[in-house]
Design a protein around this motif. Sequence first.
Motif, mmCIF file in Angstrom:
data_model
loop_
_atom_site.group_PDB
_atom_site.id
_atom_site.type_symbol
_atom_site.label_atom_id
_atom_site.label_comp_id
_atom_site.label_asym_id
_atom_site.label_seq_id
_atom_site.Cartn_x
_atom_site.Cartn_y
_atom_site.Cartn_z
ATOM 1 N N SER A 27 0.813 -1.207 0.000
ATOM 2 C CA SER A 27 0.000 0.000 0.000
ATOM 3 C C SER A 27 0.852 1.264 0.000
ATOM 4 O O SER A 27 0.330 2.351 -0.176
ATOM 5 C CB SER A 27 -0.930 0.002 1.214
ATOM 6 N N SER A 28 2.152 1.150 0.229
ATOM 7 C CA SER A 28 2.990 2.343 0.270
ATOM 8 C C SER A 28 3.351 2.794 -1.140
ATOM 9 O O SER A 28 3.262 2.045 -2.098
ATOM 10 C CB SER A 28 4.249 2.086 1.097
ATOM 11 N N ILE A 29 3.748 4.041 -1.221
ATOM 12 C CA ILE A 29 4.113 4.635 -2.503
ATOM 13 C C ILE A 29 5.624 4.812 -2.517
ATOM 14 O O ILE A 29 6.234 5.199 -1.529
ATOM 15 C CB ILE A 29 3.402 5.998 -2.677
ATOM 16 N N LEU A 30 6.201 4.541 -3.650
ATOM 17 C CA LEU A 30 7.643 4.685 -3.830
ATOM 18 C C LEU A 30 7.943 6.143 -4.171
ATOM 19 O O LEU A 30 7.477 6.649 -5.190
ATOM 20 C CB LEU A 30 8.071 3.749 -4.954
ATOM 21 N N THR A 31 8.693 6.812 -3.324
ATOM 22 C CA THR A 31 9.036 8.214 -3.568
ATOM 23 C C THR A 31 10.317 8.304 -4.390
ATOM 24 O O THR A 31 11.048 7.307 -4.531
ATOM 25 C CB THR A 31 9.256 8.963 -2.240
ATOM 26 N N GLN A 32 10.604 9.476 -4.897
ATOM 27 C CA GLN A 32 11.853 9.690 -5.645
ATOM 28 C C GLN A 32 13.045 9.380 -4.745
ATOM 29 O O GLN A 32 14.022 8.774 -5.181
ATOM 30 C CB GLN A 32 11.918 11.132 -6.174
ATOM 31 N N TYR A 33 12.951 9.794 -3.486
ATOM 32 C CA TYR A 33 14.025 9.509 -2.529
ATOM 33 C C TYR A 33 14.222 7.992 -2.380
ATOM 34 O O TYR A 33 15.348 7.507 -2.372
ATOM 35 C CB TYR A 33 13.708 10.147 -1.167
ATOM 36 N N ASP A 34 13.118 7.240 -2.259
ATOM 37 C CA ASP A 34 13.193 5.779 -2.137
ATOM 38 C C ASP A 34 13.868 5.173 -3.360
ATOM 39 O O ASP A 34 14.721 4.289 -3.231
ATOM 40 C CB ASP A 34 11.800 5.156 -1.995
ATOM 41 N N ILE A 35 13.481 5.647 -4.524
ATOM 42 C CA ILE A 35 14.043 5.119 -5.771
ATOM 43 C C ILE A 35 15.548 5.354 -5.805
ATOM 44 O O ILE A 35 16.329 4.443 -6.107
ATOM 45 C CB ILE A 35 13.352 5.754 -7.000
ATOM 46 N N GLU A 36 15.967 6.543 -5.466
ATOM 47 C CA GLU A 36 17.396 6.874 -5.463
ATOM 48 C C GLU A 36 18.153 6.072 -4.417
ATOM 49 O O GLU A 36 19.277 5.623 -4.653
ATOM 50 C CB GLU A 36 17.586 8.378 -5.264
ATOM 51 N N GLU A 37 17.535 5.867 -3.262
ATOM 52 C CA GLU A 37 18.160 5.078 -2.198
ATOM 53 C C GLU A 37 18.352 3.624 -2.645
ATOM 54 O O GLU A 37 19.409 3.027 -2.424
ATOM 55 C CB GLU A 37 17.292 5.140 -0.944
ATOM 56 N N VAL A 38 17.344 3.069 -3.293
ATOM 57 C CA VAL A 38 17.435 1.690 -3.795
ATOM 58 C C VAL A 38 18.470 1.609 -4.907
ATOM 59 O O VAL A 38 19.263 0.661 -4.963
ATOM 60 C CB VAL A 38 16.056 1.174 -4.259
ATOM 61 N N GLN A 39 18.481 2.611 -5.772
ATOM 62 C CA GLN A 39 19.474 2.640 -6.850
ATOM 63 C C GLN A 39 20.882 2.606 -6.274
ATOM 64 O O GLN A 39 21.739 1.859 -6.761
ATOM 65 C CB GLN A 39 19.305 3.920 -7.690
ATOM 66 N N GLU A 40 21.121 3.406 -5.258
ATOM 67 C CA GLU A 40 22.438 3.439 -4.620
ATOM 68 C C GLU A 40 22.753 2.100 -3.957
ATOM 69 O O GLU A 40 23.869 1.602 -4.043
ATOM 70 C CB GLU A 40 22.478 4.570 -3.589
#
Length: 188
Positions: free
Chosen positions: A5-18
């Motif tokens: 149910s959570s939304i992936l934020t831009q910050y989350d995406i960048e954190e996962v990318q790193e």
Amino acid sequence: MGTASSILTQYDIEEVQEHCNNLFSQQEIVSLYQRFCQLDRNAKGFISADEFLSVPEFAMNPLSQRLLKMVDGLNFKDFVAFLSAFSAKASAQQKIELIFKVYDSDRNGKVSFKDMLEVLKDLSGPFMSDEQREEVLSQVLREAGYTKDSYLTLDDFIKEGLWEMVLTSGWSKKVGGKKSHIKGFLLL
């Protein structure tokens, strides 16, 4: 991040990318998140072994039981990190480290003759006898300068090129007058 149910934020995406050494684009991470949410049927924020087994390619893999030990309970970030070894952009080192982890089922940092024999059995199934497996593995170890009593570390695995046999050509040796081919690591 991590529950259906959570939304992936831009910050989350960048954190996962790193976290996965930028092996996936932002769009790929969003797609992986959607797949993660589909697998996480109970929206717990992690994927169980049973949920992983719902992926037919995973369930059919002869090494699925070994892989399950590695993936049971992964959150999204660790799910992406695990999958990064399968990326076309992943380095040989990353792939070798994953292969070593598959062999090192007790997670002691060492691979024994028994560990290698179990993987070979998983890969060969009924197509080779226990005696043939032992003969093949003993020969491979001898050629690399090891014995049945040797324990291989990740460095040994890399240095001796044993990973190449698994990653590229597979186990292929003359055994009992027949050529036995066991395609190495089916996922990589």
